[in-house]
Structure formats: structure tokens, C-alpha cells
Scaffold this motif. Sequence first.
Motif, short mmCIF file in Angstrom:
data_model
loop_
_atom_site.label_atom_id
_atom_site.label_comp_id
_atom_site.label_asym_id
_atom_site.label_seq_id
_atom_site.Cartn_x
_atom_site.Cartn_y
_atom_site.Cartn_z
N MET A 1 0.78 -1.31 -0.09
CA MET A 1 -0.02 0.02 -0.03
C MET A 1 0.83 1.42 0.15
SD MET A 1 -2.93 -0.58 -0.28
CE MET A 1 -4.10 0.68 -1.23
N SER A 4 1.38 3.26 -3.38
CA SER A 4 0.30 3.96 -3.62
C SER A 4 -0.14 4.95 -2.75
CB SER A 4 -0.77 2.83 -3.94
OG SER A 4 -1.21 2.40 -2.72
N LEU A 5 0.29 4.76 -1.41
CA LEU A 5 -0.19 6.22 -0.62
C LEU A 5 0.58 7.32 -1.00
CD1 LEU A 5 -0.54 4.65 3.04
CD2 LEU A 5 -2.06 5.52 1.43
N LEU A 7 1.72 7.71 -3.85
CA LEU A 7 1.20 8.30 -5.32
C LEU A 7 -0.10 9.21 -5.07
CD1 LEU A 7 1.28 5.62 -7.70
CD2 LEU A 7 1.69 7.83 -8.18
N SER A 8 -0.95 8.71 -4.44
CA SER A 8 -2.17 9.50 -4.14
C SER A 8 -1.75 11.07 -3.42
CB SER A 8 -2.96 8.74 -2.94
OG SER A 8 -2.36 8.49 -1.87
N CYS A 11 -0.99 12.76 -6.21
CA CYS A 11 -2.14 13.26 -6.99
C CYS A 11 -2.89 14.44 -6.28
CB CYS A 11 -3.21 12.04 -6.95
SG CYS A 11 -2.36 10.62 -7.47
N VAL A 15 -4.08 17.80 -7.71
CA VAL A 15 -5.26 18.18 -7.93
C VAL A 15 -5.35 19.57 -7.18
CG1 VAL A 15 -7.53 17.87 -7.12
CG2 VAL A 15 -6.25 16.14 -7.94
N LYS A 252 -27.41 7.01 -18.24
CA LYS A 252 -25.98 7.32 -18.28
C LYS A 252 -25.41 7.73 -19.73
CE LYS A 252 -24.25 4.56 -14.42
NZ LYS A 252 -23.80 3.22 -14.06
N LYS A 256 -23.34 11.10 -20.01
CA LYS A 256 -22.08 11.15 -20.79
C LYS A 256 -22.17 12.11 -21.70
CE LYS A 256 -19.21 7.47 -19.83
NZ LYS A 256 -18.48 6.27 -20.30
N GLU A 261 -18.41 13.34 -22.47
CA GLU A 261 -17.63 12.22 -22.37
C GLU A 261 -18.00 11.27 -23.76
OE1 GLU A 261 -17.36 10.34 -18.34
OE2 GLU A 261 -18.59 11.80 -18.11
N LEU B 101 -9.07 -2.04 -5.26
CA LEU B 101 -7.81 -1.85 -4.22
C LEU B 101 -7.68 -0.24 -4.30
CD1 LEU B 101 -6.03 -5.12 -3.81
CD2 LEU B 101 -7.72 -4.31 -2.50
N GLY B 105 -8.23 2.17 -1.36
CA GLY B 105 -6.82 2.75 -0.91
C GLY B 105 -6.96 4.22 -0.65
N TYR B 106 -7.37 4.93 -1.82
CA TYR B 106 -7.39 6.38 -1.80
C TYR B 106 -8.61 6.96 -1.00
CZ TYR B 106 -4.29 6.24 -5.70
OH TYR B 106 -3.11 5.64 -6.57
N PHE B 109 -7.26 6.41 2.76
CA PHE B 109 -6.29 7.69 2.68
C PHE B 109 -7.08 9.11 2.89
CE2 PHE B 109 -3.63 10.83 0.87
CZ PHE B 109 -2.27 10.86 1.78
N LEU B 110 -7.94 9.15 2.29
CA LEU B 110 -8.80 10.50 2.49
C LEU B 110 -9.40 10.64 3.63
CD1 LEU B 110 -10.86 11.38 -0.85
CD2 LEU B 110 -9.13 13.06 0.59
N SER B 167 -18.14 8.64 -15.05
CA SER B 167 -17.92 7.32 -14.80
C SER B 167 -16.63 6.98 -15.54
CB SER B 167 -19.02 6.48 -15.70
OG SER B 167 -19.19 6.95 -16.92
N LEU B 184 -2.96 4.58 -11.94
CA LEU B 184 -1.92 5.79 -12.02
C LEU B 184 -0.69 5.29 -12.09
CD1 LEU B 184 -3.22 8.24 -8.94
CD2 LEU B 184 -3.62 8.38 -11.50
N LEU B 188 2.02 5.96 -15.26
CA LEU B 188 3.46 6.59 -14.74
C LEU B 188 4.34 5.52 -15.45
CD1 LEU B 188 3.03 7.65 -11.19
CD2 LEU B 188 3.42 9.15 -13.28
N ILE B 203 -6.86 11.29 -12.47
CA ILE B 203 -7.24 11.98 -11.14
C ILE B 203 -8.92 12.48 -11.17
CG2 ILE B 203 -6.68 13.61 -9.50
CD1 ILE B 203 -3.81 13.10 -10.56
N ARG B 204 -8.97 13.01 -12.17
CA ARG B 204 -10.39 13.55 -12.28
C ARG B 204 -11.53 12.73 -12.46
NH1 ARG B 204 -11.44 15.95 -17.24
NH2 ARG B 204 -13.09 16.67 -16.57
N LEU B 207 -11.80 11.40 -8.49
CA LEU B 207 -12.05 12.06 -7.53
C LEU B 207 -13.55 12.13 -6.95
CD1 LEU B 207 -9.98 14.37 -6.40
CD2 LEU B 207 -11.43 16.18 -7.81
N VAL B 284 -20.75 0.42 -8.97
CA VAL B 284 -21.85 0.42 -9.99
C VAL B 284 -22.38 1.75 -10.40
CG1 VAL B 284 -24.26 -0.31 -10.17
CG2 VAL B 284 -22.82 -1.82 -9.00
N ILE B 285 -22.51 2.76 -9.38
CA ILE B 285 -23.01 4.06 -9.83
C ILE B 285 -21.86 4.75 -10.72
CG2 ILE B 285 -23.35 6.44 -9.11
CD1 ILE B 285 -24.36 5.05 -6.31
N SER B 287 -19.56 3.29 -12.70
CA SER B 287 -19.24 2.38 -13.90
C SER B 287 -17.66 1.96 -13.49
CB SER B 287 -19.51 2.78 -15.34
OG SER B 287 -20.65 3.29 -15.19
#
Lengths: 535, 339
Positions: A1, A4-5, A7-8, A11, A15, A252, A256, A261, B101, B105-106, B109-110, B167, B184, B188, B203-204, B207, B284-285, B287
Motif C-alpha cells: 500500500m 500507492s499512498l 502516489l495518492s 495526486c 489536484v 448514463k 455522458k 464524455e 483496491l 486505498g485512496y 487515505f482521504l 464514470s 495511476l 506513470l 485523477i479527475r 475524485l 456500480v454508480i 461504472s
Amino acid sequence: MKPSLCLSLACLIAVATNGCQPDSGNIGVSGLVYCVEGSPESFNPQLVTSGTTIDAISQHLYDRLLDIDAQSGEFIPALAKSWQVSPDGLSYRFILRDNVAFHHTAYFQPSRFLNAEDVVFTFNRVLLPQHPFHQTATEYPYFDSMEWRQLVAEIKAIGPMEVEFRLNKPDSSFLSTLATDFSAVLSAEYGARLLARNALMELDQLPVGTGPFLFRQYQKDVLIRYYRHQQHWRQGSNLEQLVIDIVPDSTKRIAKLLTHECDVAPIPRLAELQLLSQRKDFVVDVQTSMNVGYWAFNTQKPPLNNVKVRQALALAINKQNILQAVYFGQAEQADSLLPPTSWAYQKPAVADPYDPVRARTLLAEAGFAKGFSLDIWAMPVQRLYNPNALKMAELIQADLALIGVKAHIVSYEWNTFRRKLTLAEHDSVLIGWSADNADPDNFLRPLLSCASAVSGSNRANWCDEHFDNLLQQAVNTADLNERRAFYLQAQQYQAEQMPLVPIAHSKRFQVRSSNITGVQINPYGGINFAMAGKH
Amino acid sequence: MILHYLFRRLFLLAFVFIALTVFAFSLGYLFPGDVLGNFTGLRNISPANEMILTKQLGLEQDYLQQYLLFLQRLLHGQWALSFSSQQNVLTEMLLVMPATLELAGYALFLSLLIGIPLGIVAAVRKDKWLDKLISTLALVGFSMPIFWWALLLIMVFSLSLGWLPTSGRLGVLYEISPNTGFMLLDILLSDVSYRQQALFDAIRHMLLPAVVLATYPTTVMIRFTRDSMLDVLDQNYIKTARAKGLTRLQVLYTHGLRNALLPVTRQVGLQFSTLITLAMITEVIFSWPGIGRWLIDSIYQRNFPAIQGGVLLVSSLVILVNMLTEIMHTLFNPLARKF
């Protein structure tokens, strides 16, 4: 982990520093995203009939011998630069275009340009059981419904760039068949390569064609990625990429579109049209489409085997009401199976009117003065020709109650529904048809001929010798006026016998961002991005 | 002593795994459809194959033998095939697992990043307006249905403002080959000209789902940190430290935090199972192509081998993480060591 921590954290900083920038778009990658409702069943149009698959693959990956001009409805040269029909209508010769390149991909590198061998390879696959690839597919649904194997006697290369199709009987709709999205031309060299490697299934999974885009990646239920075919024989598109984004949920898909999108998307739900047409950054393209939504009676079952009963039911339904409630006014009332844009259409002198009083009289004459009860099967999916079959069934139910007929609405899950329909367990069904080409034969034969009653697309199970004869005579002649006369007779006969009630011809809607140009919607199905650009 | 403790824990873990595999094994019989199909994932098995497979799976022997063979297949990675794709369920899950994961994970962390400081502030300012504000927000976040919150955020930030996508993990025009499965990291590692834009785009995309998924654990963290901090601040050694003349901040940092955060680390492990459950809804919400969406699709498709495998893998993971955090907690906290 831990990595990736870290990394975040990076990020978050990114942002925080960039966060409030407006949408930077997709700088660095140029391409168009087309959002569709489902995954394709195959990457070879020979094997499918579903509109979803055709939209996602055929016009992008493949070319045909000839195309149909969307405006005039005339044939225009594609892979064949010219063609000749023998006076007896039994032989068709095509001269192929020079220097047409096949796709150069990671899995196949062509060593030569298109030649007659490719065309023979492609169409013999459907025709000849001994063709090495014939057995890899269980059926060729479109060609089977056209009775291709009974129709075509032989396909052979006359010269390196010349091909001849010999028919068993004249068929004036033959060129139309070759111009449909199903008649895509494959590479014989690729076939030979696969044969040597004993990887026959790959022909339909990893496609090689001559079309404006070449295959790159497919993730089931996620996306299909195409890249531009640099050496396309037509002045190609300036899009680097074409991505087909698979979004089954129509809400959806709209979301989009709103967030850009998706650049282009079809919309089956007309209720959403208003929302989108209010926004300036979208263009709604409306295209008349060759389709018909209808109500078919199972003519083998009493009391529906009685002509008078069928006529009475047809008179009892209020089509104007249906057009407003189900199609939101975005469709034309149908008074024949053929849409008004077809050359064989003629407005009937008396459009069958809404007349419940006369309907009651007819029922009484048929011996059902007290009415009877009837099942209406409503298809569970949205289609262009019928965006809401359940609602339509409810409206018809109310109309029928006025003449004393008690209707029950029945629906199943879509695959079960179609299987049970093929077994002819229904009394009547609300369903429809989208044409594959401009020929009137493509409406009348698959829906009402005796052959289609066996193969299953004739939902009325109607087999009438006189009607079949008219259809046969029509394709036996090449003279357009004579053909039209036969088709008019056939339509008139159908209106009298009423094996099904045509209800509406719907328009087709496509929404695109206003910065997209050059998208061509074909009235006979597919969508073409060969000329598309993004500004 | 520690070894003895670890041994006991591992023994318990093994026991839980046995119970879990027995449950997964029995699903093969409990699901509708034929047992052979449920265990192999094959459809339309010919009579000749049926004989061979029955022998292979030991279906003609007693349940214990069948279970042992089942266990053997699991350990060798020969899991059943998915009904819908006819691929090994384990292979499929390992492909979608990194996405989940990554998201979880993010989100975790948040929630730590926001939850712990807010909890401390609330404890220090107990019963002041700031505490009341934070506690109210935490209660609202705690009670909010996650799907409603997600749709609300989509409506505001995607549909109205148009800032964030609705999504997926990455704009579809970016072609990034999946090496590790972590988006990510893959970007890289990739060698494309649009790496920077792709990273920003990823990242967008991340979020909104990360914020939605983090909401619930954040509120739990706030409440837990606050309570634990208040407990600690009430202790005699804190009063002593204050009496000795240390400043508030010094006391908080050197005596308060370390002791208050110990129970919080344990909470992180316990939150993992909730996080995975919530991740399914979030996926699910939005996608998001993770294990949650994969499992829910499998349920829709009545894909029994996939459900069986998914249940086994996800619950194993949750149990493993719980056990690990408990062990870590014990090692760090002398009071919890009851060897």
C-alpha cells in the motif's frame, strides 16, 4: 500500500494545484467517442443481424462492393468501380478498384492489395459448405433469410480484378443485398494465414477489412478501440481514433453526453429529446429511417384466422393516439408496411380509418358479437420502431375494450420472448422491423412470405400463395415500373387480409456535440464516421 | 511469547478459512442448476465429458473427499469457469481487483487525512461551536445513503458544472496498457506522449468516487478519534503533564496523540469490510470496473461459479486484513498484549 499512498499524495497535490481549471479536454489525443447500448456479438457482419452490432462494426471496419447514396437512394461504386448485369438478369460482373489496401495490424500484415480472390473468398464462405470457414459459424442470418444459397449458383474470378456472380433465377434486389452492411468484403490472404495457423475462429474476432478504421482493442462491455486506416482508398477521416464506448444504461448515456464524455450517441427514448434540444452545445440529427412498428396477429390461431376479425381489430385502434403517447409525435402514421420514402409506396385511397362502430359490425358478422379475449405480447426492449411496447399495448387494450374484446398484456425477458415467438405461442404481438436496404422486397419478404413463416421472422405466421406469387413476380423482373405495380398489388392485398397492422414509421435520432461534423447516418442502418471531424 | 501469540492467531485464521471454504463448497450444492455445472462452470456438458468430470471432481465419493478435492483445486488456482465468459474466475477477479483496491486505498487515505485532524479538533474544542459543527457534519455524513450522495455529487459536479466526468477510470481516448492494474501506476509506467494529460484525467475520474466512498469512513474516524481523544485527555497523566507546566500543544502531541491514535489504527482494519461493501455500490454508480461491479453483474447474470469465487475471495481478503491490523495493533500497544 505504501507506494500507492505516496502516489495518492502526489495526486492530491496535483489536484490542489490544478483543481479548479476548466475541463482541459483531451489534448494530445484526437478522436471521437461514439456511445452505444451494447457489446457486439461478433466482428464479422456476415454473422449477425442486430443493429447494435452493425452500428459498432460494419461501416468502420469494412467496405462493400457498392454503396447506396443516402440522398438519392442510387447505387454508387465502392470496392467495385463498375458493374454489369447480363440481359437475362442471371449474371452480375464487377470490376474491382485498384490499390485498395487491407488493414495493417499487430496480428496481420497484408502483402498485397485487394483482388478478385478476396471477393470470391468472402461470398463463398456463405455459399459453399466445403469452404474452410463455412462451418465456423452456425448461421448467416441475413443471407439465410434472403435464401442466398438457393439464389446464387456460382461466384468466380474472371480476371485478377474481375468477379462474376451467377444466379439461379433473376433477382432484381440482388444489388441491394450486396450493398447492405452485411456484405462486407474480407481478406482471403488473412483467411489463408489463419488456416495455416489453425486459428479459424480469429477471422470473426480479430477483424481485417479495408474500411476507414482498423481494429485495435476490444474489452467486452467496456469499449472497442479503432485507429485510422492510413491507406484507405477514399479520402479518409482526420480522426486519429474512433472509440466505441459501451454504455447500456440510456440515462448514463445522456449523462455522458452532457459531460462531453460521449461525442455522438443514439437516443431511443424520445422523452429525453427535449432536454437535449434546449442546449446549445448539442445538435440533434433527425433522419427518416426505413422501419415499421406493427401489430401482428397469429393467423394460425382462431379466431384470428378469420379475416373479418383481423379487419375489425385493425379498425378499432386509434393510431393517432398511439403516435402522440408512444412516439411523442416523432413518427409518421403507417398505412402500409413500406414507409413513404420507399419508391414502391403509394398512399392508399382510403387510409384505414379509426372506426370502432364498423369494427363492432364486422365482429358481429364474424360471429363474435359478444367479443372474445386475446393476448397482446409486448416486447420488453426499446427499439427505434417501438420505443415503448408496453404503453402501446395498454392503449390498444383500452381501444379493444370499446368493441368488447378483452385483451391481456404479456411480456417476457427478451431472449425468452423471441424464442416463444418463434414457437408461435402468441395470439398477437407488438414488434417491428428495420430495413437493411432500400429495396421494398426487404420489408415484404422477411415479414410476410411463406419462407419467413418457416424461418421465423414472419410473426403473423401468414402463408398466402397469392401474396408469395406477387413477391416472386416482382423480383423476377428488372423493370422498375413493373416491379412497382406488383408491389402495389401486394400491399393492397395485405391491407385487405390484414395479417398485421402497420402502426408507425419512426424517425431516427442521433445526438452529437456541436463540434463534431461529417457524421453520416444511413437510413438503412449503420452509422459512418469516415468523413467525421472534430473541431 | 510473541511467537506463541502469533501462532494462536494463525491457528484461528486457518480455522476461519476452513469454515469459509466449507461454505463456498456447499454453495455448489445450494445454488440452483446442476452440481457439476456449478463446480466447473461448464455449460451443456456432453454425457461422455460428464463421466470424466464427475470422476475428476470425485462427485461419486462422499462429501469429505469432494471437499478435499475442491480445496486442492482452489490451492492450485484451478477455480471454476465463469458462465458468461468461460474464463477462470480467479484470473478474472485478479484483473478487476486492483481497480477496487486502488479506489478503496485512496478513499481510506482521504478518510484518515480528513477524519483524524477533525476528530482531534472536535475533542480539543469539546462542546464549543466548532465541536458541534464537526459532530453534526459527521452525523449527517454517517446517516446519508451513499447512492443518494453519489447521485447528488454527479448532478452538481458533472451535469451542472461540467467539471468532473461521471464514470470510468480514464477517458476512453487514452490508451494505457494495463501492467499492474493500478491506473495511476500504469500511466506513470507507460510510454505515451500524453502521459501528463492522462494522469490528470485519471485523477479527475477518481475524485468523485473516492470522495463518495470516503464519506462514511471519514465520519467514523471523526467520531472515533474524538471519543478516544476525550478518554485520553481525561487521564491523570495528562493532568500531571499540564500541572508540570507543558503547553497544551506539547501535551497534545507528546502524550495525547500517541495514546489516542492506537485504538484508531485498529478501527482502520475494521472499516475495511464496510469499505468493500460500499465500494460495490460506488462502483456500480460510477461504472468503475472493479470487483464490486463484477460481482453484482454476476448476480444479475445468475453466474453461480463467479458468485461462489467472488464470495470466497472477498471474504478471505476482509478476514486477512482484519487479522493483520489486529496483530499490528497488539504489537504496537503494550496494553492489548495479553499473552
